[in-house]
Design a protein around this motif. Structure first.
Motif, short mmCIF file in Angstrom:
data_model
loop_
_atom_site.label_atom_id
_atom_site.label_comp_id
_atom_site.label_asym_id
_atom_site.label_seq_id
_atom_site.Cartn_x
_atom_site.Cartn_y
_atom_site.Cartn_z
N LEU A 171 1.15 1.22 -6.93
CA LEU A 171 1.46 2.65 -6.85
C LEU A 171 2.26 2.95 -5.59
CD1 LEU A 171 -2.05 4.19 -7.76
CD2 LEU A 171 -0.10 3.87 -9.29
N LEU A 172 1.83 2.35 -4.48
CA LEU A 172 2.52 2.60 -3.22
C LEU A 172 3.96 2.08 -3.27
CD1 LEU A 172 2.30 3.68 -0.30
CD2 LEU A 172 1.50 1.41 0.40
N LEU A 232 0.31 12.86 -5.63
CA LEU A 232 1.37 11.84 -5.66
C LEU A 232 1.46 11.18 -7.03
CD1 LEU A 232 3.49 10.13 -4.12
CD2 LEU A 232 1.65 8.56 -3.52
N LEU A 233 0.29 11.01 -7.67
CA LEU A 233 0.27 10.29 -8.94
C LEU A 233 1.21 10.92 -9.96
CD1 LEU A 233 -3.57 9.55 -9.26
CD2 LEU A 233 -1.75 7.96 -8.60
N ASP A 234 1.30 12.25 -9.96
CA ASP A 234 2.14 12.94 -10.93
C ASP A 234 3.63 12.64 -10.73
OD1 ASP A 234 -0.15 14.11 -11.91
OD2 ASP A 234 -0.02 15.80 -10.52
N GLU A 235 3.97 12.21 -9.52
CA GLU A 235 5.39 11.92 -9.23
C GLU A 235 5.80 10.52 -9.65
OE1 GLU A 235 7.01 13.30 -5.47
OE2 GLU A 235 5.04 14.14 -4.97
N LEU A 236 4.81 9.71 -10.05
CA LEU A 236 5.13 8.31 -10.36
C LEU A 236 5.38 8.12 -11.86
CD1 LEU A 236 2.43 6.54 -8.13
CD2 LEU A 236 4.78 7.18 -7.56
N PRO A 237 6.17 7.11 -12.22
CA PRO A 237 6.45 6.86 -13.63
C PRO A 237 5.14 6.58 -14.40
CG PRO A 237 7.87 5.52 -12.23
CD PRO A 237 6.89 6.17 -11.33
#
Lengths: 432, 432
Positions: A171-172, A232-237
């Motif tokens: 994720l990071l 932040l999770l929502d911004e990731l694919p």
């Protein structure tokens, strides 16, 4: 050479006198019990390992600056293990054919790192290592998080005293490249910067970021990313989120066990997925107590087989600091429970035979090595934490008896020598 | 560098996989219990020590050929401890002001010696050390001999399986000078020859004796002296006999615990009085299992205070060889007692919650990390030595129940999930 050699231990290492050792032993025995309650099995390995297993995977700082190395008389280049994970990966790889995967193992080695001694940092420490090998399931993460909570509970900690901050390097990495615009070449350096984020001030971080090649804008974005929390999770694919074990954990009932925190990355180079650190919430001790993570290819140093691993380790120094801060440290155990004291030196053999019978009955029993007055021996027994003394006097002994006395209540009775163990046990348990 | 790093441990050291570790742990826990029943307290110290503490007193062979040394990044010359006695002498000397003498201490360190690996000899071994400091009484000898017998008994050994051969270096010195005519300068070399007496053939011994400067006549006389048994005592001056702790022991009721043997001398340079070795009486393993002795001035390296010591040490290798020879080795413990198995993957969380309740009830409980068919998990649980399984099936669970099954008797019952721990405990203890 001075007239007398120094009595201090080598700098950064520690002597454990009996009182300190008793505390350490009690703390770790609690932990053995909790870890074994999950079916983890203890193993052990040599303290000397080939130096190259650390140079390959543990990271630059450790290999270059912290490793104790030596060359044996046969010319082999060895290191005192600075951590246990490469050793256990070696053992798992070497025995993969006969193991029933997944395996749950734990160990309690001493490890060495050459560091400047300071609070929480020593050169030799004792460390518990807990690992699972051979499973890619997020159930591993869940079990280890449960175990962390049970360990803290067994030490007397309540849930408000600590927090498990967890992240996933996948994720990071995604956030760093997709959100901050970090390049593949910069990634490991930025990981290292993230690992220092809470230790350095903003100016120093900005300078380090600039040196890596991040723009001011990127540096600002990095700060926002690291403090974004679950947003932040929502911004990731979606594909990245769906492949993440940690996201699976967060979406399950076990989500309550951890706090997602994009700032957690861990120092060791070999982590590939989930990483976590357990923090003390107390303001006077606000730092990582211990941590761990998932490493998919450490066994790959030794074998073409793919054997994923996940684990955590914690050392005695930070743990005992934590227990001290929260007033949870166990008391040292008493030296013995019973002293058998001959009133005259000639009854030493008689006292020994009584002591021997008490030991057979399971009582920790001491008898004086040097003859001294009864009063002095009673004081000594009291200082040692004994609860009962058995006094062997000439008249009593001639009649086949001894006197059993409680040091707490002064309650005392004369009993046949053969019944001394029973009488002591009754006094210790408070039965009539 | 090969494509894969070797998985074998460094030559002369050992990996302890869980089954071996379980045996080692059980054996040493027996010993802790016996030693603590006498009021000995456990301590620990660093594995790295200043190299000079061994060079000063442990003897030439050890310091010159067997020591693992290294220089740290600050230029300090260090050694991996080859034995524990110099470390404990350092700790005792450094803390003498606050200790209540005599003190009884024990430890369980790993020690390193560079030796050619062979049966009974490894480069890293685990060793129990038992010592008394601060007493010149023969009661120390008596207590340690009693402890040795209790230790052997706790391991399951009967009195016919071992013999404690004891000597006193003061008696041997007197015999060598008064009976054999050895000079003061020759004494240490002759001690070393005596230590090899049973390992070498007569020809080699004669050659070594000649090299020291003994005549044929003296060599013959030496052989007679070493095999004279208690008859030798009559040939020694009364003052020497009267000052000997060992003679005092032999004349007491504790005399039955040891056999006087002029041939026992021990290899370490620092012994000054009583020395003893415990021998396996089995013809296939006829050698010293462990030994110890009295050392009057080891603490003198560190302090002007006179602090006499006496102790013994025994390592895991010879001990486990002994137990194997006599069929006394404990069996490895099972991995866990109970497996909680979800019939479908969706019940993983349910199984975890049941497992958690069983652990709180003190049961070592495992739950699968990866979902597999029930039959496979039952086989796995059986192989792991589990005695009971708890099966979490959908219908049962919907009704608030689980199925508890004994793997031994196939006895099985369906119980409310909240009562699973009780039901398992009843099955394990065989109660209805």
């Amino acid at each position: 050479m001075p007239e007398y050699l120094p009595t201090a231990p080598y700098r950064g290492t520690r002597d454990f006198l009996p009182a300190e050792m008793s505390v350490r032993t009690q703390v770790f025995e609690h932990l053995y019990r909790v870890i074994e309650s999950y079916g983890y099995q203890r193993y052990d390995g040599p303290i000397l390992e080939s130096a190259e297993i650390y140079e390959a995977k543990s990271g630059q700082e450790l290999a270059d600056q912290q490793l104790y190395t030596l060359t044996d008389r046969g010319g082999r280049r060895l290191a005192l293990r600075p951590e246990m994970t490469p050793s256990v990966a070696r053992m798992i790889a070497g025995n993969a054919g006969s193991l029933q995967f997944p395996v749950r193992w734990y160990s309690h080695p001493n490890c060495h790192r050459y560091e400047r001694p300071q609070r929480g940092r020593v050169r030799e420490h004792w460390q518990i290592n807990v690992d699972i090998f051979g499973s890619e399931s997020a159930n591993c993460e869940i079990e280890l998080f449960e175990l962390v909570h049970d360990i803290m509970g067994a030490l007397g900690a309540t849930e408000d005293m600590f927090v498990v901050r967890a992240n996933d390097r996948t994720l990071l990495s995604s956030a760093l490249s997709d959100v901050v615009g970090v390049t593949g070449e910069q990634l490991l350096q930025v990981f290292s910067l993230v690992d220092r984020w809470e230790k350095y001030d903003r100016e120093k971080l900005a300078a380090d970021a600039a040196e890596i090649g991040l723009t001011d804008k990127q540096f600002e974005r990095l700060g926002e990313t690291l403090t974004a929390g679950t947003a932040l999770l929502d911004e990731l694919p979606a594909a990245v989120r769906e492949a993440s074990h940690l996201v699976e954990v967060l979406n399950s009932d076990a989500g309550r066990l951890v706090k997602f925190d994009p700032m957690i990355v861990r120092g060791l180079a070999y982590y590939t997925g989930t990483v976590f650190e357990v923090y003390d919430t107390s303001p006077e001790n606000n730092r990582a107590l211990f941590g761990g993570g998932r490493y998919s290819d450490l066994a790959g140093l030794f074998t073409p087989k793919e054997i994923p691993g996940i684990g955590f380790a914690f050392g005695d120094v930070t743990l005992i600091d934590f227990l001290t801060t929260h007033d949870l440290l166990p008391k040292p155990r008493n030296e013995f429970d019973v002293a058998v004291i001959p009133v005259v030196a000639e009854l030493g053999g008689a006292a020994r035979s009584v002591a021997s019978a008490l030991r057979r009955a399971g009582l920790r029993t001491s008898s004086p090595l040097e003859h001294r007055k009864l009063g002095k021996e009673l004081t000594r027994a009291d200082k040692a934490g004994a609860k009962v003394v058995v006094i062997v006097g000439q008249e009593d002994w001639d009649a086949g008896n001894v006197t059993v006395r409680s040091l707490a209540t002064r309650d005392q009775r004369t009993v046949p020598a053969a019944e001394a163990a029973d009488a002591v046990t009754r006094l210790l348990t408070g039965s009539p």
